[in-house]
Design a protein around this motif. Structure first.
Motif, PDB file in Angstrom:
ATOM      1  N   THR A 180       1.680  -9.832 -39.676  1.00  0.00           N
ATOM      2  CA  THR A 180       1.703 -10.340 -41.044  1.00  0.00           C
ATOM      3  C   THR A 180       2.684  -9.488 -41.835  1.00  0.00           C
ATOM      4  OG1 THR A 180      -0.132  -8.895 -41.721  1.00  0.00           O
ATOM      5  CG2 THR A 180      -0.694 -11.110 -40.905  1.00  0.00           C
ATOM      6  N   ARG A 226      -1.367  -8.853 -36.530  1.00  0.00           N
ATOM      7  CA  ARG A 226      -2.336  -9.884 -36.890  1.00  0.00           C
ATOM      8  C   ARG A 226      -3.647  -9.685 -36.142  1.00  0.00           C
ATOM      9  NH1 ARG A 226      -2.604 -15.840 -35.568  1.00  0.00           N
ATOM     10  NH2 ARG A 226      -4.146 -16.618 -37.056  1.00  0.00           N
ATOM     11  N   ASP A 285      -0.160 -18.095 -36.661  1.00  0.00           N
ATOM     12  CA  ASP A 285      -0.311 -18.647 -38.007  1.00  0.00           C
ATOM     13  C   ASP A 285       1.016 -19.312 -38.355  1.00  0.00           C
ATOM     14  OD1 ASP A 285      -0.641 -19.274 -40.650  1.00  0.00           O
ATOM     15  OD2 ASP A 285      -1.023 -17.225 -41.340  1.00  0.00           O
TER      16      ASP A 285
END
Length: 387
Positions: A234, A263, A322
């Motif tokens: 992230t 992540r 994601d």
């Protein structure tokens, strides 16, 4: 057709073989003469080349790689299915002892080879139906990349002499690769391993041979034992996006200081890594470790390499990425237009092919930075309009 300099020069050498192009039959005669000069028996050479033919389907396949124009999210969803994931996990169990040997001997994790095995031949289910010798000679005669394929013709001849290739019946991929993990003849000679102990290297019929050979090949290309290759992360919204891309490397400690986080799990300690944003700062984000660069020795497509590396992590338990909400990208035609505009501004983008490769990404990032746009190397309609 205007010949490349090396081929044109060869025309003026008495008895010299054309580097590429010209009459196909004359080109083959040149290969045969060169093979004899290299020390191969004339009778063996005649037998090897006896039925060689130019294959227009090979050239069509070489020119028609439009799938690589797809962005990462589309490409990865196309290649990674629930069924392919389950079969990968099943094969990991079935060949557990082989993968243990590979990890101990070559330091290559099972997920890496499973992903290649899946993408190259669907776990050996379809290994290609192109005649291997015809494919290699056709691509050597073609003037696009003769320097890559010509040496493979002589490697195939060597495999024939060893009894490991039949020029009439051996088949594989359109680019001349053979077997479950698709290796070129020279790679088979240099890295072929008898994984099942039967005294032969059978990459088409023996999973043990194919996987062990693939592991040895990756080690020979520089794979670093026991190290990761890719990790999803992230990223903070205020990151300097111009720091992303393969051209920039920082230690994991430096990335952490900038707010980059794993992540799942934690970042690898003591390694350099590059931040990859395949569809810009609003899409998925990954840290690519040194082993990731070895993938480009196997395949030059950034999208393919990233997808294969990501699938390898999935096969070893990583979560689904994601996807984020990336900005709209460009069509293949628009990327060609973008490449022409970048080239006009002095950037080296390579061939105008509609594929967002490494050089095109670097040029996009430079122009984004110049124009005050998020410099994440993801081309958008806004960038195209601004250019």
């Amino acid at each position: 057709m205007r010949l490349p300099l090396i081929a044109a020069f060869a025309l003026f050498l008495p008895g010299a073989a054309l580097a590429c192009g010209g009459s196909f039959s004359s080109f083959v005669e040149g290969l045969k003469s060169e093979a004899v000069q290299k020390g191969h028996a004339a009778a063996t050479v005649d037998q090897f080349f006896a039925n060689v033919r130019q294959d227009p389907k090979v050239l069509k396949a070489d020119r028609g790689q439009g799938v690589f124009q797809r962005p990462f999210l589309d490409f990865s969803k196309r290649l990674i299915s629930t069924d392919r994931l389950k079969r990968g996990q099943s094969n990991a169990k079935k060949y557990d002892a082989i993968f243990d040997r590979i990890e101990q001997t070559y330091g290559v994790s099972r997920g890496v080879l499973l992903a290649f095995w899946a993408f190259e031949t669907d776990y050996g289910g379809f290994q290609g139906d192109f005649n291997t010798v015809n494919a290699l000679v056709t691509l050597s005669h073609d003037c696009r990349r003769p320097e890559l394929f010509r040496p493979q013709v002589f490697a195939a001849l060597e495999l024939f002499e060893r009894g490991n290739l039949d020029p009439r019946t051996t088949t594989g991929a359109w680019a001349g690769e053979i077997g479950m993990v698709q290796m070129l003849p020279r790679d088979i000679i240099e890295n072929g391993v008898d994984g099942d102990g039967d005294g032969k290297v059978s990459l088409k019929t023996s999973a043990a041979d194919a996987l062990m050979s693939g592991g040895k090949m990756l080690q020979s290309l520089g794979w670093r034992a026991g190290e990761p290759w890719l990790q999803e992360v992230t990223v903070p919204a205020n990151l300097d996006w111009s720091q992303s891309g393969l051209r920039t490397q920082k230690s994991t400690a430096q990335w952490e200081a900038l707010g980059v986080r794993a992540r799942s799990g934690s970042l690898a300690r003591g390694l350099q890594a590059s931040l990859l944003l395949p569809q810009g700062h609003k899409g998925p984000a990954f840290l690519a470790y040194p082993n990731f660069r070895v993938y480009f020795e196997w395949n030059q497509s950034f999208t393919y390499v990233l997808t294969a590396a990501y699938f390898g992590t999935r096969l070893q338990g990583a979560p689904v990425y994601d996807a984020g909400t990336p900005d709209s990208g460009l069509s293949g035609a628009q990327i060609k237009e973008l490449q022409r505009k970048l080239q006009a501004r002095g950037h080296d983008v390579g061939k105008i092919d509609g594929i967002l490769g490494a050089r095109s990404r670097a040029a996009v990032q430079a122009e984004q930075k110049r124009l005050g746009l998020p410099a994440d190397a993801w081309p958008t309609p806004t960038l195209l309009a601004r250019l």
